[in-house]
Write a protein that holds these residues in place. Structure first.
Motif, PDB file in Angstrom:
ATOM      1  N   ARG A 100       0.899  -1.154   0.000  1.00 33.23           N
ATOM      2  CA  ARG A 100       0.000   0.000   0.000  1.00 33.23           C
ATOM      3  C   ARG A 100       0.934   1.199   0.000  1.00 33.23           C
ATOM      4  NH1 ARG A 100      -4.441   0.721   4.694  1.00 33.23           N
ATOM      5  NH2 ARG A 100      -2.566   0.487   5.948  1.00 33.23           N
ATOM      6  N   ARG A 101       1.210   1.705  -1.172  1.00 33.13           N
ATOM      7  CA  ARG A 101       2.323   2.636  -1.327  1.00 33.13           C
ATOM      8  C   ARG A 101       2.012   4.034  -0.839  1.00 33.13           C
ATOM      9  NH1 ARG A 101       5.846   2.065  -6.557  1.00 33.13           N
ATOM     10  NH2 ARG A 101       6.415   0.263  -5.319  1.00 33.13           N
ATOM     11  N   PHE A 102       0.809   4.522  -1.065  1.00 34.55           N
ATOM     12  CA  PHE A 102       0.520   5.917  -0.776  1.00 34.55           C
ATOM     13  C   PHE A 102      -0.428   6.066   0.412  1.00 34.55           C
ATOM     14  CE2 PHE A 102       1.491   5.903  -5.347  1.00 34.55           C
ATOM     15  CZ  PHE A 102       2.529   6.826  -5.356  1.00 34.55           C
ATOM     16  N   ALA A 103      -0.183   7.138   1.178  1.00 36.51           N
ATOM     17  CA  ALA A 103      -1.154   7.527   2.188  1.00 36.51           C
ATOM     18  C   ALA A 103      -2.446   7.938   1.475  1.00 36.51           C
ATOM     19  CB  ALA A 103      -0.609   8.677   3.028  1.00 36.51           C
ATOM     20  N   ILE A 104      -3.572   7.721   2.142  1.00 39.48           N
ATOM     21  CA  ILE A 104      -4.887   7.883   1.519  1.00 39.48           C
ATOM     22  C   ILE A 104      -5.675   8.934   2.292  1.00 39.48           C
ATOM     23  CG2 ILE A 104      -7.035   6.663   0.944  1.00 39.48           C
ATOM     24  CD1 ILE A 104      -5.315   4.063   0.969  1.00 39.48           C
ATOM     25  N   PRO A 105      -6.460   9.794   1.625  1.00 39.39           N
ATOM     26  CA  PRO A 105      -7.267  10.779   2.351  1.00 39.39           C
ATOM     27  C   PRO A 105      -8.206  10.108   3.356  1.00 39.39           C
ATOM     28  CG  PRO A 105      -7.226  11.301   0.017  1.00 39.39           C
ATOM     29  CD  PRO A 105      -6.574   9.964   0.168  1.00 39.39           C
ATOM     30  N   ILE A 106      -8.359  10.734   4.507  1.00 31.35           N
ATOM     31  CA  ILE A 106      -9.247  10.192   5.538  1.00 31.35           C
ATOM     32  C   ILE A 106     -10.654   9.997   4.980  1.00 31.35           C
ATOM     33  CG2 ILE A 106     -10.308  10.644   7.789  1.00 31.35           C
ATOM     34  CD1 ILE A 106      -7.824  12.256   8.538  1.00 31.35           C
ATOM     35  N   LEU A 164      -1.694  15.120  15.374  1.00 31.82           N
ATOM     36  CA  LEU A 164      -2.606  13.986  15.257  1.00 31.82           C
ATOM     37  C   LEU A 164      -3.133  13.581  16.625  1.00 31.82           C
ATOM     38  CD1 LEU A 164      -0.534  11.871  12.698  1.00 31.82           C
ATOM     39  CD2 LEU A 164      -2.322  13.565  12.244  1.00 31.82           C
ATOM     40  N   PRO A 165      -4.294  12.938  16.671  1.00 33.32           N
ATOM     41  CA  PRO A 165      -4.865  12.538  17.957  1.00 33.32           C
ATOM     42  C   PRO A 165      -3.966  11.549  18.705  1.00 33.32           C
ATOM     43  CG  PRO A 165      -6.516  12.414  16.207  1.00 33.32           C
ATOM     44  CD  PRO A 165      -5.198  12.644  15.538  1.00 33.32           C
ATOM     45  N   TYR A 170      -6.660   4.341  15.291  1.00 37.57           N
ATOM     46  CA  TYR A 170      -5.746   5.470  15.471  1.00 37.57           C
ATOM     47  C   TYR A 170      -5.000   5.766  14.171  1.00 37.57           C
ATOM     48  CZ  TYR A 170      -2.029   1.947  15.821  1.00 37.57           C
ATOM     49  OH  TYR A 170      -1.157   0.911  15.561  1.00 37.57           O
ATOM     50  N   ILE A 171      -4.555   7.011  14.040  1.00 33.30           N
ATOM     51  CA  ILE A 171      -3.757   7.435  12.889  1.00 33.30           C
ATOM     52  C   ILE A 171      -2.290   7.331  13.269  1.00 33.30           C
ATOM     53  CG2 ILE A 171      -3.221   9.350  11.328  1.00 33.30           C
ATOM     54  CD1 ILE A 171      -6.073  10.376  11.773  1.00 33.30           C
ATOM     55  N   ALA A 172      -1.531   6.531  12.521  1.00 28.88           N
ATOM     56  CA  ALA A 172      -0.127   6.315  12.842  1.00 28.88           C
ATOM     57  C   ALA A 172       0.777   7.379  12.230  1.00 28.88           C
ATOM     58  CB  ALA A 172       0.313   4.927  12.375  1.00 28.88           C
ATOM     59  N   GLY A 176      -3.243   2.941  11.818  1.00 29.15           N
ATOM     60  CA  GLY A 176      -2.559   1.804  12.401  1.00 29.15           C
ATOM     61  C   GLY A 176      -3.400   0.548  12.296  1.00 29.15           C
ATOM     62  N   TYR A 177      -2.751  -0.581  12.507  1.00 31.56           N
ATOM     63  CA  TYR A 177      -3.453  -1.860  12.451  1.00 31.56           C
ATOM     64  C   TYR A 177      -4.493  -1.964  13.567  1.00 31.56           C
ATOM     65  CZ  TYR A 177      -0.245  -4.105   9.108  1.00 31.56           C
ATOM     66  OH  TYR A 177       0.467  -4.468   7.996  1.00 31.56           O
ATOM     67  N   GLY A 178      -5.547  -2.707  13.279  1.00 31.89           N
ATOM     68  CA  GLY A 178      -6.497  -3.068  14.322  1.00 31.89           C
ATOM     69  C   GLY A 178      -5.968  -4.253  15.120  1.00 31.89           C
TER      70      GLY A 178
END
Length: 851
Positions: A255-261, A752-753, A788-790, A838-840
């Motif tokens: 999964r190469r690219f970060a993705i919009p929320i 980030l949170p 959570y956002i890593a 992040g992973y669940g």
């Protein structure tokens, strides 16, 4: 102080404390065989191992038992996540795509050493953990030295040094068979055997393993095979030879690219994001097909020769070689077929590529009309090195070490067609020697077991780019060490010279011009650059319980290859300069029978840094930024401790707080990733902009972390452990688009949170006899399935409260309209931000038989 090393207490397997080192000033009969192995490796001169209450650096050590027990199906660097000031993530989530940060410095500026060999890429400083897929299987110990560290080499240890010691050939006789299972089809099989040392001095160690399955994110299948062989020969007490070879041919979908929320939310349920969503894959003829596949095989061979000349002098020599072959697939971001780009072939219901439709569109289009294909970017290399040191004991208190460090690196970089996806051919326009090159030859994206071949010599088969890089490194180092029972001190220095050469096969020699109008040649001359470092430190043992230490160091570090030849051109940068690093540290240690504590303060300044920031999206274009004149301050405090409450219950913990920020402003230029052409900033006629960064927080790594772990042993062979980890003050990566306007400087980086994670594990050992036994282990990570956002790739903020001054009336109206819709935010974060969740909850279980 007395510690009973025969009891498998947490104090022995703890990653958080230097007290677990075998160098504690205790009785010799309290040292376990595993500690003896670490000591033997250190005495052999394989690497610079810090010694507790002696080496004046902040350090944490993990031993083999802890790594085997706790790692499970996590990424190798993640075992360090409960170490002060360390923050690791899984990156995009592909196998081996993890990232390591120490004290706010990313892994390009952390020195990673395997048995004394530097493994950071010599062109970029990168560490690709997928290349070392089996490293956790063969590690005897791993030590993390935060800060400038104790290594004598002129290595890029701005943030820290990770020393990995692999299995020795002379491990005691025995073998192991293990089978592991985990979430999403994870399977791992392993076999190892050690012969032990014969009367003639011969010994060997062998290991093979295979790991396969899927990672947590969708579309991330993988397969990795590991092999390791060590051969030792000790003909007498003066000479010791150790030969090792290890490699791990692997392929994995990424999964190469970060993705919009907002995209995660679109494909999620009940208002929760779909953390598994991956935008880089789809189905082709009913089978999983990824547009982003990484594959590599990087065997490393080394020969260690330790020569004890006499009781006072010895020479340690390492000769090593590495042959990396492989690359990663992608798609040209500006490619179109039938007037449609890749976005037109995405299923709106699932978010996946409709590759069957793309295949048909390519089939109906000619190469002259345009096609969308999958390319593969080759990043191969040949690497040779030698490190040799002479150690002389001047007297009872003084030791002198001098040595040499030489390396030669040749990197091969070019693109090929991996899959035409139904097209009859692909026309490439990047080769200026053949501007309309029709390519029909395809190459499979899979690793080769042959590490010595693999280079495609036909330039006509290459697309996009074709360049080679040479790096020559030679230098020397020295250290003078003073040691008594109370005081240990050192002063050391190193000098190195690096030469860089770039060869571009797509340049018309003496004709092609650079972006500034300069004539370029296919092959540049070598550009040499000197660098050096000076370090000093002192430790004072106040008594058997208390010690204090301090260290200070100054580096002038040579820039990476891409800083010498910027914008992928054969022109030496006019702004080329060394990066300057000044670091200082103070520490305190406390040792007792039940409690061990370490605390330290640090400050590091980093000036004249160059950064190439990749994977930036500007509209539909994939761009990269060249950022110059970055200056940073990293300072903070760290504490870690462990407490043996009872023989059955132990507690450990750590807390670290940092203040990492940019100092002053910087300059950033934008370029198209595929064509290398300048890209103007939005609403600007220039690709150059000033970044107003003064006091902006450094992102990508949590500045405040804490952890508490508990281990319970109700029975001799049964143990239960749990760990809580807290992450705070985590900021987004530096995004040039967010800091172009001086009035937005006070906005700072996107925060980030915060989040808290719980892990748990259970171990049981079943003994058949003294030499044969079964061990069973189960791990659950993120027990409560925390969302959570890593990490975040962007710094987008669109709330009025984020701005120090009121913007223009037009801008304020736009912001008011935007803020009127609460759906534009997720946990207070603008949903246009590109992030990695992040992973669940995940799990792993292993059963092993030792014999």
């Amino acid at each position: 102080m007395k510690i009973n090393f025969k009891k498998p207490t947490l104090a022995l397997t703890l990653t958080l404390t230097t007290a677990s080192l075998c160098y504690t000033q205790q009785k010799k009969d309290s040292v376990t065989s595993k500690s003896r192995e670490i000591e033997t490796l250190a005495l052999r001169g394989i690497t610079d191992i810090a010694k507790d209450r002696k080496t004046p650096v902040a350090v944490s050590t993990l031993k083999e038992a802890h790594i085997v027990e706790r790692l499970g199906n996590q990424e190798f660097p993640e075992i360090l996540n409960t170490t002060p000031s360390v923050y690791t993530t899984k990156g995009g989530g592909g196998f081996g795509d993890s990232k390591l940060n120490i004290r706010g410095f990313n892994q390009e500026n952390i020195a990673v050493m395997v048995n004394g060999m530097p493994v950071n890429d010599m062109e970029t400083g990168s560490v690709y953990w997928s290349n070392w897929a089996g490293l956790s299987d063969v590690t005897s110990a791993m030590q993390v030295q935060r800060g400038l560290g104790s290594s004598k080499l002129a290595i890029a240890s701005v943030g820290g040094t990770v020393n990995v010691l692999t299995r020795a050939a002379d491990k005691k006789r025995g073998g192991k068979i293990s089978v592991g299972l985990g979430n999403d089809g994870y399977v791992k099989n392993l076999f190892s055997y050690n012969t032990g040392k014969s009367e003639e001095g011969w010994s060997s160690s062998f290991l093979m393993s295979r790991t396969s399955g899927n990672m947590y994110a969708d579309g991330t299948q993988f397969e990795a095979n590991t092999y390791y062989f060590a051969l030792g020969y000790q003909p007498n007490k003066k000479h010791d030879f150790q030969f090792t070879i290890t490699g791990a041919p692997q392929w994995h979908n990424q999964r190469r690219f970060a993705i919009p929320i907002g995209t995660y939310l679109k494909y999620g349920k009940n208002g929760d994001p779909n953390r598994k969503y991956n935008s880089d894959w789809g189905y082709l003829n009913g089978r999983e097909y990824s547009m982003a596949v990484n594959y590599y095989h990087k065997p490393v061979m080394s020969l260690n020769w330790d020569w004890s000349i006499d009781d006072r002098s010895k020479i340690n020599t390492i000769v090593y070689a590495s042959f990396g072959r492989g690359g990663g697939t992608n798609m040209p971001s500006n490619a179109k077929v039938g007037g449609q780009d890749l976005r037109n072939f995405r299923n709106p219901e699932t978010g996946l590529y409709d590759l069957d439709a793309l295949y048909q569109a390519n089939k109906n289009s000619t190469p002259e009309q345009g096609n969308i294909i999958r390319n593969v970017s080759i990043n191969s290399h040949d690497w040779y090195g030698v490190i040799s040191s002479f150690n002389h004991k001047i007297n009872h208190n003084l030791n002198l070490t001098v040595g040499i460090d030489g390396r030669y690196y040749y990197g091969y970089h070019y693109q090929l067609v991996s899959d035409l996806l139904g097209a009859s051919g692909y026309i490439d326009h990047q080769n200026l020697n053949t501007p309309h090159n029709l390519v029909s030859q395809t190459f499979q994206a899979e690793p080769s077991w042959n590490p010595f071949g693999g280079k495609i010599n036909k330039v006509k088969d290459r697309i996009g780019y074709s360049n080679d890089g040479k790096v020559i490194w030679y230098g020397g180092f020295s250290q003078l060490e003073y040691s008594t029972s109370k005081i240990s001190a050192f002063i050391q220095g190193s000098l190195s010279n690096q030469g860089f050469q770039r060869i571009d096969n797509f340049i018309k020699d003496g004709v092609t011009k650079s972006k500034n109008g300069e004539i370029m040649h296919t092959k540049t001359d070598f550009k040499y650059h000197m660098g050096f470092n000076v370090k000093a430190g002192l430790n004072y043992n106040i008594n058997r319980q208390h010690n204090i230490f301090g260290n200070i160091g100054y580096y002038q570090k040579q820039p990476f290859f891409n800083a010498v030849y910027r914008s992928n051109e054969n022109i030496v940068s006019k702004d080329l300069t060394n990066e300057k690093i000044l670091g200082a540290e103070l520490g305190y240690g406390f040792r007792s029978k039940l409690i061990n504590i370490n605390a330290n303060l640090y400050r590091t300044s980093w000036d004249d840094r160059y950064m190439r920031r990749t994977n930036i999206r500007q509209g539909d274009t994939n761009v990269y930024a060249e950022i110059n004149n970055l200056n940073e301050i990293h300072q903070g405090a760290e504490i870690d401790a462990n407490y043996q409450i009872t023989p059955f219950l132990s507690l450990n913990g750590m807390f670290s707080i940092g203040d990492w920020y940019y100092k002053g402003n910087a300059r950033a230029l934008l370029f198209n990733k595929d064509s290398n052409e300048p890209v103007n900033y939005p609403d600007s006629n220039s690709n150059e902009a000033t970044l107003y960064l003064d006091k902006v927080k450094v992102g990508e790594s949590a500045q405040t972390t804490a952890a508490i772990g508990l281990t319970l042993k109700p029975l001799k062979d049964l143990s239960f452990d749990t760990n809580w980890r807290s992450v705070n003050n985590l900021y987004a990566k530096l995004d040039p688009h967010s800091f172009m306007n001086p009035e937005y400087n006070a906005v700072g980086a996107l925060k980030l949170p915060s989040f808290n994670l719980f892990d748990a594990g259970l171990s049981y050992k079943f003994n058949i006899n003294e030499k044969q036994y079964f061990t069973m282990r189960a791990n659950v990570y993120n027990v409560f399935d925390k969302i959570y956002i890593a990490e975040s790739n962007t710094n987008t903020k669109k709330t009025l409260k984020d701005f120090k001054d009121t913007p223009s009336a037009t801008a304020q109206k736009q912001l008011d309209d935007y803020n009127a819709n609460p759906n534009n935010f997720y946990q207070g974060i603008d949903i246009s931000n590109q992030v990695i969740f992040g992973y669940g909850r995940t799990w792993a279980a292993t059963i092993a038989f030792n014999f």
